[in-house]
Design a protein around this motif. Structure first.
Motif, short mmCIF file in Angstrom:
data_model
loop_
_atom_site.label_atom_id
_atom_site.label_comp_id
_atom_site.label_asym_id
_atom_site.label_seq_id
_atom_site.Cartn_x
_atom_site.Cartn_y
_atom_site.Cartn_z
N LEU A 27 0.84 -1.23 0.11
CA LEU A 27 -0.08 -0.07 -0.02
C LEU A 27 1.00 1.16 0.01
O LEU A 27 0.75 2.13 -0.78
N ALA A 28 2.06 1.36 0.80
CA ALA A 28 2.92 2.41 0.76
C ALA A 28 3.46 2.74 -0.53
O ALA A 28 3.57 3.89 -1.12
N ARG A 29 3.71 1.67 -1.16
CA ARG A 29 4.50 1.69 -2.59
C ARG A 29 3.42 2.22 -3.52
O ARG A 29 3.85 3.22 -4.46
N LYS A 30 2.24 1.88 -3.21
CA LYS A 30 1.18 2.30 -4.37
C LYS A 30 0.99 3.79 -4.17
O LYS A 30 0.71 4.43 -5.20
N ILE A 31 1.14 4.23 -2.93
CA ILE A 31 0.83 5.69 -2.69
C ILE A 31 1.92 6.35 -3.28
O ILE A 31 1.47 7.47 -3.71
N MET A 32 2.92 5.79 -2.86
CA MET A 32 4.38 6.85 -3.46
C MET A 32 4.45 6.69 -5.21
O MET A 32 4.49 7.62 -5.70
N VAL A 33 3.93 5.59 -5.77
CA VAL A 33 3.77 5.46 -7.29
C VAL A 33 2.88 6.64 -7.76
O VAL A 33 3.06 7.32 -8.69
N ASN A 34 1.47 6.64 -7.11
CA ASN A 34 0.71 7.71 -7.40
C ASN A 34 1.17 9.19 -7.28
O ASN A 34 1.08 9.77 -8.15
N ALA A 35 1.91 9.17 -6.16
CA ALA A 35 2.34 10.60 -6.07
C ALA A 35 3.23 11.07 -7.04
O ALA A 35 3.28 12.08 -7.54
N ASP A 37 4.18 9.49 -10.01
CA ASP A 37 3.69 9.38 -11.38
C ASP A 37 2.64 10.19 -11.97
O ASP A 37 2.46 10.75 -12.98
N GLY A 38 1.80 10.30 -10.75
CA GLY A 38 0.44 11.03 -11.03
C GLY A 38 0.53 12.44 -10.76
O GLY A 38 -0.29 13.33 -11.13
N TYR A 39 1.49 12.80 -9.82
CA TYR A 39 1.47 14.23 -9.29
C TYR A 39 2.79 15.02 -9.71
O TYR A 39 3.08 15.86 -10.19
N ILE A 40 3.92 14.51 -8.91
CA ILE A 40 5.21 15.24 -8.84
C ILE A 40 5.82 15.27 -10.52
O ILE A 40 6.37 16.41 -10.72
N ARG A 41 6.13 14.29 -11.13
CA ARG A 41 6.84 14.32 -12.27
C ARG A 41 5.85 15.05 -13.43
O ARG A 41 6.50 15.88 -13.97
N PRO A 42 4.24 14.95 -13.41
CA PRO A 42 3.50 15.73 -14.22
C PRO A 42 3.96 17.43 -13.92
O PRO A 42 3.86 18.14 -14.84
N SER A 43 3.96 17.59 -12.62
CA SER A 43 4.15 19.04 -12.26
C SER A 43 5.24 19.64 -12.92
O SER A 43 5.63 20.71 -13.00
N TYR A 44 6.26 18.67 -12.58
CA TYR A 44 7.88 19.43 -13.13
C TYR A 44 7.72 19.60 -14.41
O TYR A 44 8.27 20.56 -14.93
#
Length: 360
Positions: A27-35, A37-44
């Protein structure tokens, strides 16, 4: 379930201690992947695009300066400000290396260092001031958003009236290209297959950043708690300390270009989107899910209110209705932060008394 019901459940549960749960590493890995690939990389990536757009518009403006062109430049600058504000909340990783954070945003500037140094450059520029690579080696105060604002939207902006004012325009263009270069470095760092993104997405004993899923989740929770603190203490308090207190509109971030509230909106909407995209609510199950919904509601309410607010001028800040809107924003952010710090912190198994807000 209605939002009223959600908030009622949250209020009833608030005094109760949330039992510590064993968070599954998957679950921790899933949340980190979401963060990541879904937010940090697109935001940069969005930050790099916005910086590139400003550089292009700056070059076009300098080739043919006009009042309409300056308005357009301010709009593109605002796009960059908001793109930065949405990702600056993740004050972790490569942005902390090589002074990248301060090179993009040198604030607060209590001694007006940026203004003095930019004025000195504009009064007597040299070749290194007109080149992004040369500028990158200079003071952080003359490299980023504040320097760009002073050049085109401060008192000095009136000098940009014709192509004859080439030095000022070349400096402003160098600043925009410097920000673009930094944004490119950050985007590339997060896109690298064996770099920071991998460390965030794959916590483990050999990971130099996060040895366990709990450590990774604690870092995520810290982003939200400290993000709220940043908005409250470094974005709002400089110009508004509460009803009845002295207001200081000229201490607000990026007040010259009237981008203060756009920056704050980027911060708050970024927190809301990161919370949802990473799926932090999955840490809470059963009745406790209402707490996660309450956090999402708080962030959305605050972001919606900020998005409708005008620049905090002296006149606006003297208006009780305007003050109540700021208080509403701060109330919702404080409520979200408290729930995350206390309830979600307990869900990842932190011992009693640990406080992300205290930096323990």
């Amino acid at each position: 379930m209605t939002m009223k019901s959600i908030l009622l459940i949250a209020a009833l549960m608030a005094p109760l201690a949330t039992p510590a749960l064993a968070v599954d590493d998957a679950l921790a890995r899933k949340i980190m992947v979401n963060a990541v690939d879904g937010y940090i990389r697109p935001s940069y990536s969005a930050l790099e695009d916005a910086a590139h757009g400003l550089s292009d518009n700056t070059a076009a403006f300098c080739a043919a300066p006009s009042d309409d062109g300056l308005k357009g430049l301010n709009a593109r600058f605002g796009d960059l400000v908001e793109a930065w504000a949405r990702i600056e909340i993740v004050r972790e990783g490569p942005v902390l290396e090589n002074n990248r954070y301060e090179r993009i945003l040198f604030y607060p500037d209590r001694k007006s260092t940026g203004q003095k140094q930019v004025q000195k450059i504009l009064a007597d520029p040299d070749a290194s001031d007109m080149d992004a690579a040369g500028l990158a080696a200079k003071s952080v105060a003359v490299q980023g958003l504040g320097a760009y604002e002073l050049t085109f939207f401060g008192r000095e902006a009136g000098l940009v009236a014709s192509p004859d004012d080439a030095d000022q325009c070349r400096y402003g263009l160098a600043v925009s290209r410097n920000i673009e270069a930094i944004a490119g470095e950050l985007s590339a760092a997060w896109d690298a297959p064996d770099g920071v993104a991998k460390n965030w997405k794959e916590p483990g004993p050999a990971n130099p950043v996060f040895r366990t899923g709990d450590e990774a989740l604690q870092a995520m929770i810290g982003i939200f708690v400290h993000g709220v603190e940043t908005v409250r203490d470094q974005r709002v308090k400089p110009f508004y300390k509460g009803a009845g207190e002295k207001t200081s509109p000229r201490l607000a971030l990026l007040w010259r270009s009237e981008n203060t509230m756009r920056a704050i909106h980027g911060n708050v909407s970024g927190l809301a989107d990161l919370w949802k995209t990473s799926d932090m609510r999955s840490l809470l199950t059963g009745d406790a899910e209402a707490l996660a919904d309450a956090v999402e509601f708080d962030f959305k309410a605050a972001a919606g209110a900020v998005g409708k607010m005008e620049q905090p001028t002296a006149e606006k800040l003297a208006d009780g209705k305007y003050q109540r809107k700021i208080d509403f924003i701060l109330f919702n952010l404080r409520d979200a932060s408290t729930r995350i710090d206390r309830d979600v912190g307990a869900a990842v198994g932190l011992s009693a008394g640990f406080s992300f807000g205290d930096g323990d």
